[in-house]
Design an enzyme around this catalytic site. Sequence first.
Site, mmCIF file in Angstrom:
data_model
loop_
_atom_site.group_PDB
_atom_site.id
_atom_site.type_symbol
_atom_site.label_atom_id
_atom_site.label_comp_id
_atom_site.label_asym_id
_atom_site.label_seq_id
_atom_site.Cartn_x
_atom_site.Cartn_y
_atom_site.Cartn_z
ATOM 1 N N ASN A 198 0.882 -1.169 0.000
ATOM 2 C CA ASN A 198 0.000 0.000 0.000
ATOM 3 C C ASN A 198 0.922 1.222 0.000
ATOM 4 O OD1 ASN A 198 -1.741 2.069 0.568
ATOM 5 N ND2 ASN A 198 -2.570 1.175 2.444
ATOM 6 N N ARG A 227 -2.588 -1.892 -3.498
ATOM 7 C CA ARG A 227 -3.718 -0.977 -3.385
ATOM 8 C C ARG A 227 -3.511 0.117 -4.422
ATOM 9 N NH1 ARG A 227 -5.398 2.449 1.944
ATOM 10 N NH2 ARG A 227 -7.277 3.353 1.081
ATOM 11 N N HIS A 251 -11.902 4.582 -0.550
ATOM 12 C CA HIS A 251 -11.913 3.705 0.639
ATOM 13 C C HIS A 251 -12.684 2.411 0.372
ATOM 14 C CE1 HIS A 251 -11.235 7.447 3.331
ATOM 15 N NE2 HIS A 251 -10.092 6.793 3.212
ATOM 16 N N GLY A 254 -10.688 7.988 9.534
ATOM 17 C CA GLY A 254 -9.254 7.905 9.826
ATOM 18 C C GLY A 254 -8.616 9.239 9.517
ATOM 19 N N ARG A 312 -7.512 17.564 5.148
ATOM 20 C CA ARG A 312 -8.305 17.916 3.951
ATOM 21 C C ARG A 312 -9.605 18.597 4.365
ATOM 22 N NH1 ARG A 312 -8.315 12.095 1.244
ATOM 23 N NH2 ARG A 312 -6.619 11.513 2.640
ATOM 24 N N ILE A 342 -10.171 6.524 13.879
ATOM 25 C CA ILE A 342 -11.060 7.265 14.783
ATOM 26 C C ILE A 342 -12.327 6.445 15.067
ATOM 27 C CG2 ILE A 342 -12.415 9.390 15.054
ATOM 28 C CD1 ILE A 342 -10.324 10.762 13.179
ATOM 29 N N GLU A 344 -12.825 3.319 15.160
ATOM 30 C CA GLU A 344 -12.636 2.156 16.019
ATOM 31 C C GLU A 344 -12.224 2.521 17.441
ATOM 32 O OE1 GLU A 344 -9.800 -0.425 13.991
ATOM 33 O OE2 GLU A 344 -10.892 -0.121 12.122
ATOM 34 N N GLU A 366 -8.221 -3.705 5.251
ATOM 35 C CA GLU A 366 -8.116 -3.544 3.793
ATOM 36 C C GLU A 366 -7.101 -4.530 3.212
ATOM 37 O OE1 GLU A 366 -7.560 0.513 5.117
ATOM 38 O OE2 GLU A 366 -8.546 1.206 3.304
#
Length: 396
Positions: free
Chosen positions: A9, A93, A182, A211, A242, A330, A332, A383
Amino acid sequence: MKDLILVINAGSSSIKFQLFEAAAADPIMLYKGQIDGIYVDPVFVAKDAADNKIANEKLPADKPKGHDTSLHHILNWLKDKTEGGKISAIGHRVVHGGTKFSEPVLITPEVVKELEALIPLAPLHEPHNIAPIKILGELLPGVPQVACFDTAFHTTQPELFQLYALPYEFSQKEGIRRYGFHGLSYAYIASVLPQLDPKAAKGCTVVAHLGNGSSMSALKDCKCQATTMGFTALDGLPMGTRSGSIDAGVILHCMNHLKMDAKQIEDLLYKKSGLLGMSGISSDMRELHASTEPRAKAAVDFFSHRISREAASLAAAMEGFDALVFTAGIGENDDIVRADVCKQLEWLGVEIDLEANAKRSGEPRKISTANSKIAVWIIPTNEEIMIARAAVKNVA
Ligand code: ADP
């Protein structure tokens, strides 16, 4: 000899990897790690399957920096770990699959060309996903590689939900539509939901992937019906750095009146906004909770407020709301954000058990009360297992 699968990834500043053993039932994770700061001051960290840190080292300062050196380092480190086995597949990924790739794909030179043609749609990510494909093609010639796309899961969105209200021909010609991202995380949630909550799996579930990058998706019968990210991964929720959704007029104002150029606006929206920009303190949720500054609280409150608004909007897109799932860093771990969001959704019938919400665990768990109209779950995402599974399937 054991068949091993390497999952990569890669981003612009880091490369994450996991090594799996291909097993009859499901790939088994053996090692995981990452190199951060690949172009600045690369640091390699690795852990075993039990999450024990077994490597933590700086890469030699005199070597050229970048994906090439970092991948060499990872492969060298893996050498003695792969004794008695061979890397028989590599899964990557890849952020953007455009309109063509709705499934993982075995990489060929033609596929690489098609991925390169998608660079204009994801200029900040796609080149960093393609670089390791080319480098590993040379370092491990003959080992099949499979690309898994963040956009693929969202290709089931109804056509209407993929549109922008722009001139039709212009959108078609330029590929301007809502793609969504995602997807590997949502696909993982969709893969475990039928066992955890069959009613939600058959019904309408809102998944909040929260996240550093955050988005939410509406899953109807475990397929994507709508999602908050759009043409790029800048849309929707505010994130670590962002902005999330913003009036396009703000960008015109930055250009026309503030005379900012494209690079300055890109920096503003991707790197200086979100939780970091609003708080002026940090992009990390833990640091914001620890701060007593009112702006830190305002950033957290804004984040929760946007999540609850999007949850109701996604429920409207599905015309139903049976379950809410929190996942990623976040989602989890952060009981404060979860409690805030659920409080703002009480009017829709969400009711959580605050004690269950506060309990820490790495296992999937339900935190709603028996009376709650909507089931609320915390489901740790994975993932990498989705990539490993796709790699096994596509090289079989
Ligand atoms: P990425 O999008 O980079 O994969 P992650 O899913 O790892 O990001 O999420 C990173 C976010 O998760 C950070 O904002 C971090 O503060 C948050 N996070 C991690 N652990 C906790 C925790 N225990 N409490 C609150 N937030 C946490």
